[in-house]
Design a protein around this motif. Structure first.
Motif, short mmCIF file in Angstrom:
data_model
loop_
_atom_site.label_atom_id
_atom_site.label_comp_id
_atom_site.label_asym_id
_atom_site.label_seq_id
_atom_site.Cartn_x
_atom_site.Cartn_y
_atom_site.Cartn_z
N UNK B 85 0.83 -1.21 0.00
CA UNK B 85 0.00 0.00 0.00
C UNK B 85 0.86 1.25 0.00
N UNK B 86 1.89 1.24 0.79
CA UNK B 86 2.77 2.41 0.85
C UNK B 86 3.40 2.69 -0.52
N UNK B 87 3.84 1.61 -1.17
CA UNK B 87 4.40 1.76 -2.51
C UNK B 87 3.39 2.43 -3.45
N UNK B 88 2.18 1.93 -3.37
CA UNK B 88 1.15 2.43 -4.28
C UNK B 88 0.76 3.86 -3.95
N UNK B 89 0.82 4.21 -2.67
CA UNK B 89 0.51 5.59 -2.32
C UNK B 89 1.54 6.54 -2.92
N UNK B 90 2.79 6.06 -2.99
CA UNK B 90 3.81 6.89 -3.62
C UNK B 90 3.50 7.08 -5.10
N UNK B 91 3.02 6.02 -5.72
CA UNK B 91 2.64 6.11 -7.14
C UNK B 91 1.53 7.15 -7.30
N UNK B 92 0.54 7.07 -6.40
CA UNK B 92 -0.58 8.02 -6.46
C UNK B 92 -0.06 9.44 -6.30
N UNK B 93 0.87 9.62 -5.37
CA UNK B 93 1.44 10.96 -5.16
C UNK B 93 2.08 11.50 -6.43
N UNK B 94 2.76 10.62 -7.15
CA UNK B 94 3.40 11.07 -8.38
C UNK B 94 2.36 11.53 -9.41
N UNK B 95 1.27 10.78 -9.48
CA UNK B 95 0.20 11.20 -10.41
C UNK B 95 -0.37 12.55 -10.00
N UNK B 96 -0.60 12.71 -8.71
CA UNK B 96 -1.15 13.98 -8.23
C UNK B 96 -0.18 15.11 -8.53
N UNK B 97 1.09 14.83 -8.32
CA UNK B 97 2.11 15.82 -8.62
C UNK B 97 2.01 16.32 -10.05
N UNK B 98 1.86 15.39 -10.97
CA UNK B 98 1.76 15.77 -12.37
C UNK B 98 0.49 16.58 -12.62
N UNK B 99 -0.60 16.15 -12.00
CA UNK B 99 -1.85 16.88 -12.15
C UNK B 99 -1.69 18.32 -11.65
N UNK B 100 -1.07 18.45 -10.50
CA UNK B 100 -0.91 19.78 -9.91
C UNK B 100 -0.06 20.67 -10.82
N UNK B 101 1.03 20.13 -11.35
CA UNK B 101 1.89 21.01 -12.15
C UNK B 101 1.24 21.37 -13.48
N UNK B 102 0.48 20.43 -14.05
CA UNK B 102 -0.27 20.77 -15.26
C UNK B 102 -1.29 21.86 -14.96
#
Lengths: 125, 125
Positions: B85-102
């Motif tokens: 789960x922790x691994x996957x939360x990091x993945x989710x964070x990366x997606x959110x990061x991209x969304x935020x910068x876009x």
DNA sequence: ATACTGTTATATAATCAATATAACAGTTAA
DNA sequence: TTAACTGTTATATTGATTATATAACAGTAT
């Protein structure tokens, strides 16, 4: 033009160039009709092959961000911000899609993701 | 084992296999200690080269999802769901990061993204 | 022994990314 | 018109990744 290229990145160099130029156009650091550096100049500046620069410029032209004329150079195109926005919204949707499917499989709470989301949005200025 | 492989996908075959097996382990379709099909059997079943199956299995072992023993086969590892789960939360964070910068670059409203987010979360059961 | 397991090595092919070089073509100003 | 810029096209080479095929090797179990 300021470009930061990472050789260790898994993002291809031509895409790094492309993405950074798009960002500069959208931030109005590069204004409509402004000349981009010639592919040869940019190539010499950042020590990247002419062909790689050309590939980046070719894609920028295909996507409507710049206009290139043989013998003259490349120039920032009149921008259609709404169209670009729509494209980017699709990208955002894809990211959300991935987040949703990960969350379902791993039973990660919607609220938890939403909070993370809000936090990260406000985090940066 | 049910696996759906797309040849036209830009996702490498070995990753498609890997991802689908991970999903099945996490959904408990594949339970702890359960034997996976042998690489040769799976290769014959889905008509994919033995070496490609092996690459998928090798990565699954590296990431702790399965245990492989020469001469015996491959088996679902005792799972550490919290770690996954922790691994996957990091993945989710990366997606959110991209969304935020876009969103910042294109001046897309936080509320608009948030609404899309909520909508897509509830959209699928 | 036999028949399963996985392992290792080798070779081949296709694609993508990046580089280098050279020859060609359009634009512009001295 | 020539020189010095632009971009264009073609060719070749390199390296990495993905996928394939085949063969020989090694461990496990009956």
């Amino acid at each position: 033009m300021k470009l930061i290229i990472s050789n260790s990145s898994n993002v291809p160099i031509y895409e790094q160039i492309k993405n950074q130029i798009i960002d500069q156009i959208l931030k109005d650091d590069l204004k409509e009709d402004e000349a981009l550096p010639s592919i040869r100049t940019l190539s010499a500046d950042i020590k990247i092959s002419v062909m790689t620069i050309k590939k980046a410029y070719d894609e920028l032209e295909k996507e409507g961000y710049i206009i290139t004329r043989q013998g003259k150079g490349s120039f920032v195109a009149p921008k259609n911000l709404e169209l670009a926005k729509e494209e980017k919204k699709k990208e955002i949707e894809e990211h959300i899609n991935k987040i949703v499917s990960i969350s379902k499989i791993y039973n990660i709470d919607e609220k938890e993701v939403l909070d993370l989301f809000k936090y990260m949005f406000e985090g940066e200025s």
